[in-house]
Write an enzyme that holds these catalytic residues in place. Structure first.
Site, short mmCIF file in Angstrom:
data_model
loop_
_atom_site.label_atom_id
_atom_site.label_comp_id
_atom_site.label_asym_id
_atom_site.label_seq_id
_atom_site.Cartn_x
_atom_site.Cartn_y
_atom_site.Cartn_z
N HIS A 1 0.86 -1.19 0.00
CA HIS A 1 0.00 0.00 0.00
C HIS A 1 0.89 1.23 0.00
CE1 HIS A 1 0.93 -0.47 4.26
NE2 HIS A 1 0.38 0.70 4.55
N HIS B 1 1.28 3.97 2.11
CA HIS B 1 1.73 4.78 3.25
C HIS B 1 3.25 4.98 3.19
CE1 HIS B 1 -2.02 4.20 6.03
NE2 HIS B 1 -2.17 5.16 5.15
N ASP C 1 5.77 4.97 5.16
CA ASP C 1 6.72 4.06 5.82
C ASP C 1 6.91 2.77 5.03
OD1 ASP C 1 3.97 3.81 6.73
OD2 ASP C 1 4.66 2.22 8.07
N HIS C 2 6.07 2.53 4.04
CA HIS C 2 6.21 1.36 3.17
C HIS C 2 6.68 1.74 1.76
CE1 HIS C 2 4.10 -1.60 5.82
NE2 HIS C 2 3.69 -0.46 6.34
#
Length: 276
Positions: free
Chosen positions: A87, A89, A91-92
């Site tokens: 996904h 976000h 932090d990913h």
């Protein structure tokens, strides 16, 4: 100390970089926080006898971490051939474009805005690289673009933020929707019942050895929280902030903003089902 076998999903001790299954290796990003737990788990996945690898969720825009992922793959005798995102976000996914520069790979995701290259990802798709097979599972709810990746050869599923290795995740309202999230958990449960999945490789936190137990815990937790929110509204707590202060009083206050997003999703769900 807690007995890991007694915890939901049977977490595998502490979070470390290194092999998790025969085909999956974790590289832990240096971005720990209350929301990211120990940091983002960046997964290198490949067939043992192949020199090609897939990286799932390069993580934050941290050049040291991104280069460490490339170096780790090289130490394993692998070349990164493809990048996938669970996904969008940050932090990913924030480091995905830079990671693509370092590796010369395409980035595939459900959200077209996150893709680098012509191909995206869709539910039911099978991604194959160097003999490795990853099956794309639609798991919206945390976000609308959330995906999981079923790794059948290891009896594992990479869940991003849909299931964490410790604690529970938020439904990021308004993009995330509780009804979608509950359907996604049921979809993951079917993998554990019908498709032999026993291991969760999460986006944060330790590996879970009991995938079915983890999913059942999440479903029970959501049902419990939903009932608490419904009762809170019946008792006069009408705004999301009031419900959070009442229902999530036992939760660290630093997590209340995330809890408020989940409460908004729960209120929307309850209203949509004429329960409040």
């Amino acid at each position: 100390m807690s007995d890991a076998a007694a915890l939901p999903g049977q977490p595998r001790g502490t979070v470390v970089s290194g092999p998790a299954t025969a085909r999956a290796v974790n590289v832990l990003a240096p971005n720990p926080s209350a929301m990211t737990l120990d940091g983002t788990n960046t997964w290198i996945v490949s067939e043992p006898d192949s020199d090609l690898a897939v990286v799932i969720d390069p993580g934050p825009l941290d050049d040291g971490h991104l280069r460490h992922v490339v170096d780790t793959a090289a130490e394993l005798g692998k070349r990164v051939a493809l990048t996938l995102l669970t996904h969008g976000h940050p932090d990913h996914a924030e480091g995905a474009a830079r990671f693509a520069e370092l590796t010369g790979t395409h980035v595939r995701a459900l959200d077209p805005a996150l893709r680098l290259g012509d191909e995206g990802l869709s539910a039911g798709q099978v991604v194959t690289v160097g003999g490795l097979e990853l099956r794309v599972v639609a798991t919206p709810g945390h976000t609308s673009d959330s995906l999981s990746f079923h790794l059948p050869a290891d009896g594992a599923v990479l869940t991003g933020d849909t299931i964490l290795g410790r604690g529970t995740t938020m439904v990021a309202h308004p993009d995330g929707r509780l009804g979608d999230y509950l359907d996604s958990l049921r979809r993951l449960r079917s993998l554990t019942v019908d498709d032999g999945v026993h291991t969760v490789l999460p986006g944060h936190g330790p590996v879970l050895e009991d995938a079915q137990g983890a999913v059942e815990f999440y479903l029970a937790h959501r049902a419990s929280r939903l009932a608490q929110v419904e009762t809170a509204v019946e008792n006069g707590y009408t705004t999301a902030q009031e419900v959070v202060a009442h229902v999530y009083a036992d939760v660290d206050r630093s997590l209340w903003p995330a809890a408020e997003l989940s409460v908004r999703a729960q209120l929307e769900y309850l209203r949509g089902h004429d329960l409040i």
